[in-house]
Design a protein around this motif. Structure first.
Motif, short mmCIF file in Angstrom:
data_model
loop_
_atom_site.label_atom_id
_atom_site.label_comp_id
_atom_site.label_asym_id
_atom_site.label_seq_id
_atom_site.Cartn_x
_atom_site.Cartn_y
_atom_site.Cartn_z
N TYR A 182 0.76 -1.23 0.09
CA TYR A 182 0.06 -0.06 0.01
C TYR A 182 0.95 1.22 0.14
CZ TYR A 182 -3.72 3.27 0.93
OH TYR A 182 -4.59 4.33 0.72
N ASN A 183 0.89 2.10 -1.12
CA ASN A 183 1.54 3.18 -1.09
C ASN A 183 1.00 4.51 -0.69
OD1 ASN A 183 3.34 5.20 -2.22
ND2 ASN A 183 4.21 4.23 -3.81
N TYR A 184 0.88 4.59 0.50
CA TYR A 184 0.02 5.67 1.25
C TYR A 184 0.44 6.99 0.67
CZ TYR A 184 3.63 5.16 4.69
OH TYR A 184 4.95 4.86 5.41
N ILE A 185 1.76 7.07 0.43
CA ILE A 185 2.50 8.28 -0.51
C ILE A 185 1.77 8.53 -1.74
CG2 ILE A 185 4.69 9.22 -1.42
CD1 ILE A 185 6.09 7.61 0.64
N THR A 186 1.55 7.62 -2.53
CA THR A 186 0.95 7.83 -3.97
C THR A 186 -0.64 8.20 -3.64
OG1 THR A 186 2.28 6.45 -4.91
CG2 THR A 186 0.30 6.63 -6.06
N ALA A 187 -0.91 7.59 -2.53
CA ALA A 187 -2.52 7.95 -2.24
C ALA A 187 -2.65 9.32 -1.61
CB ALA A 187 -3.07 6.75 -1.26
N GLY A 188 -1.64 10.07 -1.13
CA GLY A 188 -1.73 11.39 -0.92
C GLY A 188 -2.01 11.43 0.41
N ILE A 189 -1.69 10.29 1.35
CA ILE A 189 -1.79 10.52 2.51
C ILE A 189 -0.46 11.21 3.48
CG2 ILE A 189 -2.12 9.24 5.00
CD1 ILE A 189 -3.75 7.11 3.04
N GLY A 190 -0.78 12.35 4.21
CA GLY A 190 0.56 12.84 4.93
C GLY A 190 0.43 12.13 6.19
N LYS A 191 -0.42 11.76 6.91
CA LYS A 191 -0.43 11.18 8.26
C LYS A 191 -1.43 10.29 8.33
CE LYS A 191 0.74 13.77 11.73
NZ LYS A 191 0.74 14.90 12.67
N LEU A 192 -1.26 9.01 9.03
CA LEU A 192 -2.07 8.10 9.22
C LEU A 192 -2.91 8.45 10.31
CD1 LEU A 192 -0.05 4.71 8.67
CD2 LEU A 192 -1.67 5.83 6.99
N ILE A 198 -8.17 2.93 3.53
CA ILE A 198 -7.19 2.82 2.56
C ILE A 198 -7.85 3.17 1.09
CG2 ILE A 198 -5.76 1.01 3.79
CD1 ILE A 198 -6.73 -1.06 1.59
N PHE A 199 -7.05 3.51 0.16
CA PHE A 199 -7.52 4.04 -1.19
C PHE A 199 -7.18 2.59 -2.04
CE2 PHE A 199 -6.61 6.58 -4.91
CZ PHE A 199 -7.89 7.02 -5.28
N PHE A 200 -8.00 2.09 -2.73
CA PHE A 200 -7.90 0.92 -3.28
C PHE A 200 -6.52 1.02 -4.64
CE2 PHE A 200 -8.74 -2.19 -6.88
CZ PHE A 200 -8.37 -3.32 -6.40
N PRO A 201 -6.93 2.12 -5.43
CA PRO A 201 -5.86 2.36 -6.59
C PRO A 201 -4.47 2.30 -6.03
CG PRO A 201 -7.75 3.67 -6.75
CD PRO A 201 -7.89 3.06 -5.52
N ALA A 202 -4.17 2.61 -4.71
CA ALA A 202 -2.67 2.75 -4.20
C ALA A 202 -2.38 1.18 -3.68
CB ALA A 202 -2.83 3.87 -3.18
N VAL A 203 -3.34 0.15 -3.88
CA VAL A 203 -2.75 -1.20 -3.54
C VAL A 203 -2.22 -1.74 -4.77
CG1 VAL A 203 -3.84 -3.64 -2.98
CG2 VAL A 203 -4.67 -1.42 -1.96
N SER A 204 -1.21 -2.60 -4.45
CA SER A 204 -0.43 -3.13 -5.42
C SER A 204 0.22 -4.67 -4.94
CB SER A 204 0.80 -2.37 -6.17
OG SER A 204 1.51 -1.93 -5.27
N ASN A 205 0.90 -5.52 -5.83
CA ASN A 205 1.39 -6.63 -5.30
C ASN A 205 0.71 -7.54 -4.59
OD1 ASN A 205 3.63 -8.28 -5.56
ND2 ASN A 205 4.75 -7.17 -3.87
N ILE A 206 -0.63 -7.75 -4.94
CA ILE A 206 -1.55 -8.68 -4.23
C ILE A 206 -0.94 -9.84 -4.34
CG2 ILE A 206 -3.79 -9.40 -3.80
CD1 ILE A 206 -4.64 -6.72 -5.17
N ARG A 207 -0.91 -10.73 -3.10
CA ARG A 207 -0.24 -12.14 -3.27
C ARG A 207 -0.74 -12.97 -1.97
NH1 ARG A 207 3.20 -7.94 -1.79
NH2 ARG A 207 4.51 -8.40 0.04
#
Length: 209
Positions: A182-192, A198-207
């Motif tokens: 989950y690339n929260y940087i790409t998702a635009g999140i500055g602080k959790l 979570i933002f689904f388009p920022a999800v990758s490498n599902i396994r």
């Protein structure tokens, strides 16, 4: 006259409270999202990785000396922004839960091997300097309900369903634990923050785990 003054004061007080609440909500929203979403490709992650180090005592990712000359000004600024976001998230993560871990740059690429068979798996989150890897066990998925919070990230069931659909399964019949980046940087999140979804388009490498 006194009645008029009381009514006027009440109106002013209510207006001030409403304005204050609006400002506070706007400030919170502004604090929890990046003003400008940086674009971070896999190629950049690979190139930047050698210029990142992790300080165990400070519990922070740092940029190595010489990075600015090697990467150039724009890439250096992007890397600096990424580390600032990640370090702020690590600072508020609950390590006492036993579900939060940090992956140092030298260990990048060593934890993403594909499973040869289904496993129960484990529920946890690994922070990388560029984002996070989230692990959900089979049991967690099968009883997820509305969702689950791990390391400050709220993972709603509809998103888990979308993730599982890429593997050809559904929540109630998931045969094993899964992992995804989950690339929260790409998702635009500055602080959790608690409850942040979570933002689904920022999800990758599902396994599978």
């Amino acid at each position: 006259m006194k009645k008029y003054l009381r009514s006027l004061m009440a109106f002013i007080l209510v207006t001030m409270i409403m304005f204050s609440s609006t400002v506070s909500a706007f400030a919170a929203k502004k604090e929890n999202t990046l003003k400008a979403t940086p674009t971070l490709s896999q190629e950049q992650i690979n190139a930047f990785n050698e210029w990142v180090t992790y300080d165990d005592e400070a519990n922070q990712f740092l940029i190595k000396a010489g990075a600015k000359d090697a990467l150039g000004q724009s890439n250096y600024e992007l890397l600096n922004k990424c580390l600032a976001v990640t370090n702020s998230n690590i600072a508020i993560a609950d390590f006492a839960s036993g579900e939060v871990f940090v992956v140092p740059p030298e260990d990048e690429g060593t934890t993403a091997s594909l499973a040869t068979h289904y496993n129960e798996g484990i529920t946890k989150i690994h922070f990388h300097w560029w984002g996070a890897t989230i692990y959900l066990s089979k049991t967690t998925i099968n009883v997820i309900g509305a969702g689950i919070t791990i390391g400050g990230i709220w993972i709603p069931e509809p998103v888990v369903s979308k993730i599982l659909s890429t593997l050809g399964v559904v929540v109630g019949l998931c045969p094993g634990g899964i992992a995804f980046d989950y690339n929260y940087i790409t998702a635009g999140i500055g602080k959790l923050v608690p409850g942040m979804s979570i933002f689904f388009p920022a999800v990758s490498n599902i396994r599978w785990q």
